[in-house]
Structures are given as C-alpha cells and as structure tokens.
Enzyme design. Structure first.
Site, PDB file in Angstrom:
ATOM      1  N   GLU A  42       1.032  -1.232  -0.515  1.00 24.51           N
ATOM      2  CA  GLU A  42      -0.196  -0.158   0.164  1.00 24.51           C
ATOM      3  C   GLU A  42       1.302   1.256   0.301  1.00 24.51           C
ATOM      4  O   GLU A  42       1.528   1.124   0.733  1.00 24.51           O
ATOM      5  CB  GLU A  42      -0.960  -0.097   1.217  1.00 24.51           C
ATOM      6  CG  GLU A  42      -1.996   1.508   1.433  1.00 24.51           C
ATOM      7  CD  GLU A  42      -2.562   0.887   3.227  1.00 24.51           C
ATOM      8  OE1 GLU A  42      -2.499   0.159   3.308  1.00 24.51           O
ATOM      9  OE2 GLU A  42      -2.706   2.747   3.210  1.00 24.51           O
ATOM     10  N   ARG A  46       0.919  10.032   0.540  1.00 22.95           N
ATOM     11  CA  ARG A  46       1.526  10.835   2.185  1.00 22.95           C
ATOM     12  C   ARG A  46       2.980  12.232   0.937  1.00 22.95           C
ATOM     13  O   ARG A  46       3.411  13.252   1.656  1.00 22.95           O
ATOM     14  CB  ARG A  46       1.716  10.705   3.010  1.00 22.95           C
ATOM     15  CG  ARG A  46       1.072  10.593   4.463  1.00 22.95           C
ATOM     16  CD  ARG A  46       1.532   9.488   5.340  1.00 22.95           C
ATOM     17  NE  ARG A  46       0.555   8.356   5.365  1.00 22.95           N
ATOM     18  CZ  ARG A  46       0.393   7.817   6.638  1.00 22.95           C
ATOM     19  NH1 ARG A  46       1.413   7.455   7.300  1.00 22.95           N
ATOM     20  NH2 ARG A  46      -0.887   6.709   6.116  1.00 22.95           N
ATOM     21  N   THR A  68      -3.678   6.196   2.224  1.00 30.51           N
ATOM     22  CA  THR A  68      -4.268   7.819   2.204  1.00 30.51           C
ATOM     23  C   THR A  68      -4.344   8.301   1.084  1.00 30.51           C
ATOM     24  O   THR A  68      -3.906  10.039   0.711  1.00 30.51           O
ATOM     25  CB  THR A  68      -2.173   8.510   2.769  1.00 30.51           C
ATOM     26  OG1 THR A  68      -1.666   7.941   3.542  1.00 30.51           O
ATOM     27  CG2 THR A  68      -3.102   9.740   3.617  1.00 30.51           C
ATOM     28  N   LYS A 128     -10.603  -0.986   6.748  1.00 31.13           N
ATOM     29  CA  LYS A 128      -9.521  -0.682   7.390  1.00 31.13           C
ATOM     30  C   LYS A 128     -10.439  -0.169   8.964  1.00 31.13           C
ATOM     31  O   LYS A 128     -11.403   0.380   8.895  1.00 31.13           O
ATOM     32  CB  LYS A 128      -8.497   0.310   6.372  1.00 31.13           C
ATOM     33  CG  LYS A 128      -7.489   0.909   7.147  1.00 31.13           C
ATOM     34  CD  LYS A 128      -6.685   2.140   6.314  1.00 31.13           C
ATOM     35  CE  LYS A 128      -5.539   2.548   7.487  1.00 31.13           C
ATOM     36  NZ  LYS A 128      -4.360   2.935   6.719  1.00 31.13           N
TER      37      LYS A 128
HETATM   38  C1  3PG Z   1      -1.492   4.099   7.452  1.00 29.90           C
HETATM   39  O1  3PG Z   1      -1.340   5.249   7.149  1.00 29.90           O
HETATM   40  O2  3PG Z   1      -2.396   3.053   8.015  1.00 29.90           O
HETATM   41  C2  3PG Z   1      -0.572   4.270   8.932  1.00 29.90           C
HETATM   42  O3  3PG Z   1       0.298   4.916   8.847  1.00 29.90           O
HETATM   43  C3  3PG Z   1       0.228   3.279   9.653  1.00 29.90           C
HETATM   44  O4  3PG Z   1       0.498   2.724  10.913  1.00 29.90           O
HETATM   45  P1  3PG Z   1       1.582   2.415  11.584  1.00 29.90           P
HETATM   46  O5  3PG Z   1       2.482   3.119  11.295  1.00 29.90           O
HETATM   47  O6  3PG Z   1       1.730   2.897  12.737  1.00 29.90           O
HETATM   48  O7  3PG Z   1       2.132   0.981  10.610  1.00 29.90           O
END
Ligand code: 3PG
Length: 213
Positions: A42, A46, A68, A128
C-alpha cells in the site's frame, strides 16, 4: 475461479504501508518484499513520489494499491496510475463511489458503528480499522463484530512484529502497517532488512494462524 485482489490480500494477510521519498525506490523495495514473501504494497499518497511509485512497484509484479487517499481527486489520480486497490484512513462517500464505479476494491477506515453502517450500505464488507491501537485493538474489533458479523477488518496503526499475532481472528481480514517496510530502511537502501522483516512477519502470521485452527 480467478483470485481477486481482495482474495489475495486475505491470503497474504499482510498489507504493508509504504511511504516513498523517491519513486524509483519502489522497485528495489518491491523486490525486497517479494523475496520476503509479501507481494502486496500500500503506497501512501503522503509524499509526491507516491503516484509514480505505484507504477514502479507494479512493474516488479507486486500488487500495489494506494493508501492515504483523502479526496476524490487523489483517488482518481491513483486509479489512473494503476492502483489495484484504494485505502483511505476514513470514510469518504465520493472515494468509495469512484472505486465502485471503476470496479477497484476500496478499504475505507471505519471505527464507529455509524461509519461501518455507511460502508455496509455501499456493499462493502472489508474495512480498514485505523488507528487500531487507539480504537481498542482486538478488543474494539471483537466488540464491533458482534453487531457487524458480516464485516471483516484490516487493523492498521500501532501493529508490529511484537503484537501481530494478537490480530489473528475471524473478524480480521488482513493486518496492515508500516513495520514491514519502514521509510527509514528504504531511504537508507537497507533492502535486505526489509526482506527479513517481511519474512519474519509472514512466519509470525503463519504460526499464529496455525495455532488458531
Ligand atoms: C497507515 O496509514 O495505515 C498508518 O500510518 C500505518 O500505521 P503504523 O505506521 O503505525 O503501522
């Protein structure tokens, strides 16, 4: 029967969340992850590199989706760039509708009964659950799966090798997170370590799934 994108996410059971500083790093990162047994990625939008990274990752034969995704315009850009699935931290009706019209799986972040009901009304049953550690982790998911028995979740946020096995449960479709392919390791070119993290994650999940049977 042909395996769908969602079938594949379920089979792998892991959705690595990847933040790319440089799109070209997506190719060696994808190869490293595949070598570690994880051929799903994924790529978050960002960073400006995200969209182009989707193409590099796909060229390496990895199932690359966009994460994101915050707006309809980002969603369209990601779909045009070839994202095989779309992940959003929250529920956006526009994003969901766009993905449905493209026939591309979408995983909106839903942590409240109301959000889950809105997603279910659109016919979605894999959501999610973010940030999982803040919204009660497995305890939160179990509580929600009483009324929403037909829904499965992809907990993400605060998961790592130390607590991954806690998330092996019938209400969990797959587990997401950045621990498998951290940005710092990509940026430092430490791809062997990414392979190792993926390998360990696959093993932890395999053992936990075996114990759960
Ligand atoms: C996401 O966008 O799903 C999160 O930033 C992932 O979270 P994590 O960095 O705590 O795994």
């Amino acid at each position: 029967m042909r395996e769908t994108v969602l079938d594949h996410l379920k089979k792998v059971g892991l959705v690595p969340v990847v933040v790319m500083s440089d799109a070209k790093s997506a190719a060696p990162a994808a190869r490293a992850m595949r070598e570690g047994g994880v051929d799903v990625m994924e790529i978050t939008l960002r960073t400006p590199a995200g969209l182009e990274a989707l193409r590099y990752a796909a060229d390496e034969g990895i199932l690359a989706g966009a994460g994101t995704v915050l707006s309809l315009s980002q969603c369209r850009q990601a779909l045009r760039a070839g994202a095989r699935f779309i992940v959003s931290p929250g529920f956006s009706e526009d994003v969901v509708e766009e993905c449905l019209s493209w026939g591309v799986p979408v995983l909106p972040g839903c942590v409240t009964p109301t959000e889950i009901m809105r997603a279910a009304e659109k016919g979605l049953d894999v959501l999610k659950f973010f940030p999982a550690n803040v919204y009660g982790g497995m305890k939160g998911i179990k509580a929600l799966s009483s009324p929403f028995g037909g829904i499965q979740f992809v907990p993400t946020g605060g998961v790592d090798l130390s607590n991954l096995s806690e998330y092996v449960h019938p209400a969990v479709y797959a587990v997401g997170g950045s621990w498998m392919c951290p940005r710092a390791l990509i940026d430092a070119g430490r791809f062997d370590e990414i392979t190792e993290l993926c390998r360990q994650s696959v093993e932890v999940l395999r053992q936990a799934r075996e114990r759960a049977v």
